[in-house]
Write a protein that holds these residues in place. Structure first.
Motif, mmCIF file in Angstrom:
data_model
loop_
_atom_site.group_PDB
_atom_site.id
_atom_site.type_symbol
_atom_site.label_atom_id
_atom_site.label_comp_id
_atom_site.label_asym_id
_atom_site.label_seq_id
_atom_site.Cartn_x
_atom_site.Cartn_y
_atom_site.Cartn_z
ATOM 1 N N ILE A 253 0.839 -1.206 0.000
ATOM 2 C CA ILE A 253 0.000 0.000 0.000
ATOM 3 C C ILE A 253 0.870 1.251 0.000
ATOM 4 O O ILE A 253 0.618 2.195 -0.764
ATOM 5 C CB ILE A 253 -0.953 -0.014 1.219
ATOM 6 N N LEU A 254 1.900 1.267 0.848
ATOM 7 C CA LEU A 254 2.792 2.426 0.900
ATOM 8 C C LEU A 254 3.531 2.630 -0.422
ATOM 9 O O LEU A 254 3.706 3.766 -0.881
ATOM 10 C CB LEU A 254 3.785 2.277 2.056
ATOM 11 N N LEU A 255 3.961 1.538 -1.029
ATOM 12 C CA LEU A 255 4.655 1.648 -2.318
ATOM 13 C C LEU A 255 3.715 2.151 -3.412
ATOM 14 O O LEU A 255 4.125 2.936 -4.273
ATOM 15 C CB LEU A 255 5.276 0.304 -2.701
ATOM 16 N N PHE A 256 2.456 1.717 -3.390
ATOM 17 C CA PHE A 256 1.479 2.271 -4.334
ATOM 18 C C PHE A 256 1.337 3.779 -4.111
ATOM 19 O O PHE A 256 1.321 4.555 -5.059
ATOM 20 C CB PHE A 256 0.104 1.604 -4.178
ATOM 21 N N TRP A 257 1.202 4.176 -2.865
ATOM 22 C CA TRP A 257 1.002 5.586 -2.525
ATOM 23 C C TRP A 257 2.183 6.433 -3.013
ATOM 24 O O TRP A 257 1.994 7.421 -3.708
ATOM 25 C CB TRP A 257 0.826 5.733 -1.017
ATOM 26 N N TYR A 258 3.402 6.042 -2.625
ATOM 27 C CA TYR A 258 4.576 6.811 -3.017
ATOM 28 C C TYR A 258 4.959 6.585 -4.481
ATOM 29 O O TYR A 258 5.726 7.358 -5.043
ATOM 30 C CB TYR A 258 5.752 6.511 -2.087
ATOM 31 N N VAL B 261 2.905 6.844 -6.975
ATOM 32 C CA VAL B 261 2.111 7.704 -7.867
ATOM 33 C C VAL B 261 2.328 9.185 -7.569
ATOM 34 O O VAL B 261 1.733 10.035 -8.219
ATOM 35 C CB VAL B 261 0.591 7.372 -7.811
ATOM 36 N N LEU B 262 3.164 9.482 -6.579
ATOM 37 C CA LEU B 262 3.420 10.873 -6.205
ATOM 38 C C LEU B 262 4.823 11.278 -6.610
ATOM 39 O O LEU B 262 5.771 10.603 -6.219
ATOM 40 C CB LEU B 262 3.254 11.051 -4.695
ATOM 41 N N PRO B 263 5.056 12.323 -7.321
ATOM 42 C CA PRO B 263 4.085 13.159 -8.016
ATOM 43 C C PRO B 263 3.610 12.530 -9.331
ATOM 44 O O PRO B 263 2.537 12.836 -9.826
ATOM 45 C CB PRO B 263 4.852 14.455 -8.280
ATOM 46 N N ASN B 264 4.403 11.630 -9.887
ATOM 47 C CA ASN B 264 4.018 10.879 -11.084
ATOM 48 C C ASN B 264 4.283 9.408 -10.829
ATOM 49 O O ASN B 264 5.066 9.051 -9.960
ATOM 50 C CB ASN B 264 4.833 11.337 -12.311
ATOM 51 N N ILE B 265 3.675 8.575 -11.659
ATOM 52 C CA ILE B 265 3.891 7.132 -11.486
ATOM 53 C C ILE B 265 5.377 6.815 -11.663
ATOM 54 O O ILE B 265 6.038 7.356 -12.547
ATOM 55 C CB ILE B 265 3.000 6.316 -12.452
ATOM 56 N N ASN B 266 5.904 5.967 -10.767
ATOM 57 C CA ASN B 266 7.325 5.624 -10.825
ATOM 58 C C ASN B 266 7.530 4.167 -10.443
ATOM 59 O O ASN B 266 6.567 3.428 -10.228
ATOM 60 C CB ASN B 266 8.135 6.573 -9.931
ATOM 61 N N TYR B 267 8.771 3.759 -10.333
ATOM 62 C CA TYR B 267 9.118 2.351 -10.108
ATOM 63 C C TYR B 267 8.542 1.800 -8.802
ATOM 64 O O TYR B 267 8.285 0.602 -8.698
ATOM 65 C CB TYR B 267 10.638 2.161 -10.142
ATOM 66 N N LEU B 268 8.340 2.639 -7.782
ATOM 67 C CA LEU B 268 7.798 2.162 -6.508
ATOM 68 C C LEU B 268 6.407 1.551 -6.683
ATOM 69 O O LEU B 268 6.067 0.567 -6.029
ATOM 70 C CB LEU B 268 7.743 3.298 -5.486
ATOM 71 N N PHE B 269 5.624 2.133 -7.572
ATOM 72 C CA PHE B 269 4.290 1.612 -7.858
ATOM 73 C C PHE B 269 4.384 0.163 -8.331
ATOM 74 O O PHE B 269 3.609 -0.691 -7.908
ATOM 75 C CB PHE B 269 3.604 2.473 -8.921
ATOM 76 N N PHE B 270 5.353 -0.132 -9.174
ATOM 77 C CA PHE B 270 5.472 -1.463 -9.771
ATOM 78 C C PHE B 270 6.089 -2.472 -8.801
ATOM 79 O O PHE B 270 5.809 -3.666 -8.899
ATOM 80 C CB PHE B 270 6.215 -1.376 -11.098
#
Length: 152
Positions: free
Chosen positions: A64-69, A71-80
């Motif tokens: 959940i935290l990785l999804f949150w961070y 997408v901020l400010p743009n989608i990045n590797y943490l989301f994946f």
């Protein structure tokens, strides 16, 4: 380039989760957090939920935290990375709670050799009712000996 990198990050995260799961299961769940995992090793637990189910919540927090961070400010590797953890968690639920422990009666009769091997390995894991002397701590990796002599 990033579009190609993101699926690779997700897949590598998913594969890494097997190692993380093995270590967490052996050294944390069968270690200092045994009091949360112990009821899972008791025969015929009668409740809808087990204390062991708290691990789903605990392991969801990093995702959940990785999804949150991610997408901020743009989608990045943490989301994946978070997505790879989520995919592993969903796979774990389907394999462990649905297929192996039959908490949901969706896949009662399988003839797939790999899935039968998974069930055998997990049964051996649960043969030990205490936290010591366990084996087969992973989920997707199953030693070859559990596939021998299968009649399918």
């Amino acid at each position: 380039m990033q579009l190609l990198l993101y699926p690779v990050i997700t897949i590598l995260t998913f594969l890494s989760m097997e190692v993380i799961t093995w270590c967490t299961h052996k050294y944390i769940m069968h270690g200092f957090l045994w009091y949360l995992h112990e009821d899972h090793h008791q025969p015929k637990y009668q409740g809808v939920f087990e204390k062991n189910d708290w691990f789903f919540v605990i392991f969801a927090i990093p995702s959940i935290l990785l999804f949150w961070y991610g997408v901020l400010p743009n989608i990045n590797y943490l989301f994946f990375i978070g997505f790879g953890i989520l995919c592993y968690g969903l796979t774990y639920f389907l394999i462990h709670d649905v297929l192996i422990h039959q908490r949901f009666k969706w896949f009662k009769k399988t003839k797939n050799k790999y899935l039968i091997g998974l069930r055998k390995a997990h049964k051996i894991h649960h043969k030990h009712l205490n936290k010591e002397d366990g084996e087969c701590f992973g989920m997707l990796y199953v030693p070859y000996k559990y596939f021998k002599n299968q009649m399918v």
